[in-house]
Design an enzyme around this catalytic site. Structure first.
Site, PDB file in Angstrom:
ATOM      1  N   ARG A 182       0.840  -1.202   0.000  1.00 29.54           N
ATOM      2  CA  ARG A 182       0.000   0.000   0.000  1.00 29.54           C
ATOM      3  C   ARG A 182       0.870   1.245   0.000  1.00 29.54           C
ATOM      4  NH1 ARG A 182      -1.666   3.839   3.366  1.00 29.54           N
ATOM      5  NH2 ARG A 182      -0.505   2.913   5.104  1.00 29.54           N
ATOM      6  N   GLN A 183       0.400   2.265  -0.722  1.00 29.64           N
ATOM      7  CA  GLN A 183       0.949   3.608  -0.657  1.00 29.64           C
ATOM      8  C   GLN A 183      -0.207   4.542  -0.303  1.00 29.64           C
ATOM      9  OE1 GLN A 183       4.055   3.962  -0.423  1.00 29.64           O
ATOM     10  NE2 GLN A 183       5.132   3.993  -2.377  1.00 29.64           N
ATOM     11  N   SER A 184       0.088   5.623   0.424  1.00 30.97           N
ATOM     12  CA  SER A 184      -0.976   6.467   0.970  1.00 30.97           C
ATOM     13  C   SER A 184      -1.673   7.320  -0.065  1.00 30.97           C
ATOM     14  CB  SER A 184      -0.411   7.371   2.077  1.00 30.97           C
ATOM     15  OG  SER A 184       0.111   6.587   3.128  1.00 30.97           O
ATOM     16  N   SER A 185      -1.019   7.639  -1.168  1.00 36.90           N
ATOM     17  CA  SER A 185      -1.627   8.502  -2.184  1.00 36.90           C
ATOM     18  C   SER A 185      -1.127   8.081  -3.554  1.00 36.90           C
ATOM     19  CB  SER A 185      -1.284   9.979  -1.922  1.00 36.90           C
ATOM     20  OG  SER A 185       0.112  10.199  -2.073  1.00 36.90           O
ATOM     21  N   GLN A 226       2.335   9.264  -4.299  1.00 39.72           N
ATOM     22  CA  GLN A 226       3.398   8.393  -3.805  1.00 39.72           C
ATOM     23  C   GLN A 226       3.574   7.181  -4.711  1.00 39.72           C
ATOM     24  OE1 GLN A 226       2.781   7.342   0.275  1.00 39.72           O
ATOM     25  NE2 GLN A 226       3.006   9.423   1.032  1.00 39.72           N
TER      26      GLN A 226
END
Length: 356
Positions: free
Chosen positions: A21-24, A27
Site C-alpha cells: 500500500r501507498q498512501s496517495s 506516492q
C-alpha cells in the site's frame, strides 16, 4: 527464539499474504522505491519456505490512506482471509503499511493470534500469540498512529500560518479568478461581472433572495457558474440555494475568509459540514482583494436575510386562525364553509344511532 523457528509446518501449509500500500497516488507514481521494497518481501517468504504459488499479493489499496480501514477493500480481504485460517503469515514493509489506526491494527493482531498467523515486517517475524511479540507489535502500532498525528499537525500548522496571512489558496466562488501572480481579481469576463453586479443590485431593490430569483427568471437571465477544477463557465437558471450562498459569502465583499465550516467525520468515512459563528472563523481579513459590494453592504444583506428568516419562523409558528362564531361547533362551522346543511356532511351521514 530464532525468527525462522517461529515458522512451523502448519504455517507453510497455508498461504503467505503480502500487503502492499501507498498512501496517495502521488506516492505511487513518485515514490517507486518504497513500492519495490514492499514487493521484494516475496523473497523473504520464499526463503522461509513458501513456494511462489503460495504467496498471495494484495495491492488493491494503492493510493489509499491507512488512517482507517473502512474503505480499504484490500485490507478487509486480508482480515477476512486471516480469520478463515487461510494465511500462515502476513507480510508488510512496516506497521504503517498495514494500518495507521490503532483500532484496526489491534483488530488484525487479535485475529492473527486466534488464527495462529505470523506477522513479518522489515525487522523480523512476530507471533501475535506470544506476549512479548504482541507487546512489541502494539508499541509499533502506537508509534505509527502518533507519527500520523505529528504529520497532520505539521501540515495543518503550515496551512494555518498561510491562512493567517491570507495567502492560502482556496477554491474561489464564481466571479473571481487568480491572476498570474496568484492574486485574487475579478473575473475578466465582463458578462460574468455584470451579471453578479446586477444580482446584488436586484437583491438591494427587492430585499429577498427568493424574489431575486423570480426577477432573474422573469427577465430570462441565466447565472454563470464555474465548475470546480475546470476553467470553463456554464450559464444556468439561478436557484434560491445559489443566491443564499452568494449573499452569505464574504468574498463578494472583498474579504479573505477561511474556516467558515468545520467537518465531522462519520464512522463510514463521510464528512458532515457544520457552520461556525463568525467569531469562530479561522480567518477573516476585510479588503483583502477586490469585491462586488462593500463590507457594510454585505453585513446589511445578512441583516435582511435574518429578518426575512425570523418573519418566516413567526408565520410558521402562528396558530391557525379560528373564525367560528361564538357557540358554533366545529361540525357546524365546516357545514357553513361547505355551504351545506349539517345532515349532508359525509361524516354525519356515516354516523349510526346508538343501539338501545
Amino acid at each position: 527464539m530464532n525468527a525462522s523457528l517461529k515458522v512451523q509446518p502448519h504455517h507453510l501449509e497455508r498461504s503467505a499474504y503480502l500487503y502492499v500500500r501507498q498512501s496517495s497516488m502521488r506516492q505511487v507514481l513518485e515514490n517507486v522505491e518504497s513500492t519495490k521494497r514492499q514487493y521484494a518481501l516475496r523473497g523473504r517468504a520464499t526463503a522461509l519456505g513458501w513456494s511462489d504459488e503460495k504467496i498471495v499479493t494484495i495491492d488493491s489499496d494503492q493510493g489509499e490512506s491507512g488512517a482507517s480501514a473502512s474503505w480499504r477493500e484490500g485490507f478487509q480481504r486480508l482480515v477476512t482471509d486471516v480469520g478463515m485460517g487461510r494465511a500462515g503469515i502476513v507480510m508488510g514493509l512496516e506497521v504503517s503499511r498495514l494500518a495507521r489506526n490503532n483500532a484496526d491494527w489491534h483488530r488484525l493482531l487479535e485475529i492473527c493470534a486466534l488464527a495462529d498467523t505470523l506477522i513479518l515486517d522489515e525487522d523480523g517475524i512476530y507471533d501475535p500469540a506470544s506476549f512479548n511479540d504482541r507487546l512489541l507489535l502494539g508499541l509499533k502500532g502506537t508509534m505509527s498512529e502518533a507519527e500520523l498525528h505529528v504529520l497532520k499537525a505539521r501540515l495543518r500548522g503550515g496551512i494555518l500560518n498561510k491562512v493567517n496571512r491570507g495567502e492560502y489558496r482556496c477554491v474561489l466562488p464564481t466571479g473571481f479568478v487568480y491572476d498570474d501572480l496568484g492574486n485574487v481579481v475579478l473575473d475578466p469576463d465582463s458578462q460574468v461581472r455584470d451579471t453578479i453586479t446586477y444580482f446584488f443590485e436586484t437583491f438591494l431593490r427587492v430585499g429577498s433572495a427568493s424574489q431575486t430569483v423570480k426577477v432573474f427568471k422573469k427577465e430570462g437571465l441565466l447565472f454563470p457558474s464555474r465548475m470546480r477544477n475546470a476553467k470553463f463557465l456554464v450559464f444556468q437558471h439561478l436557484t434560491a440555494s445559489a443566491a443564499l450562498r452568494m449573499l452569505n459569502n464574504p468574498r463578494y465583499a472583498g474579504a479573505y475568509a477561511y474556516g467558515r465550516r468545520h467537518y465531522r467525520k462519520l464512522a463510514d468515512g463521510r464528512k458532515v459540514p457544520k457552520k461556525r459563528d463568525r467569531n469562530d472563523w479561522l480567518a477573516c481579513i476585510p479588503d483583502a482583494h477586490p469585491g462586488y459590494i462593500t463590507w457594510e453592504r454585505y453585513e446589511q444583506n445578512l441583516a435582511v436575510l435574518e429578518t426575512n428568516g425570523q418573519g418566516y419562523k413567526v408565520a410558521r409558528s402562528s396558530p391557525p386562525r379560528d373564525d367560528r362564531k361564538p357557540g358554533m361547533s366545529a361540525t357546524e362551522h365546516k357545514a357553513l364553509m361547505a355551504n351545506l346543511p349539517v345532515s349532508q356532511l359525509p361524516e354525519h351521514r356515516l354516523m349510526k344511532p346508538l343501539a338501545h
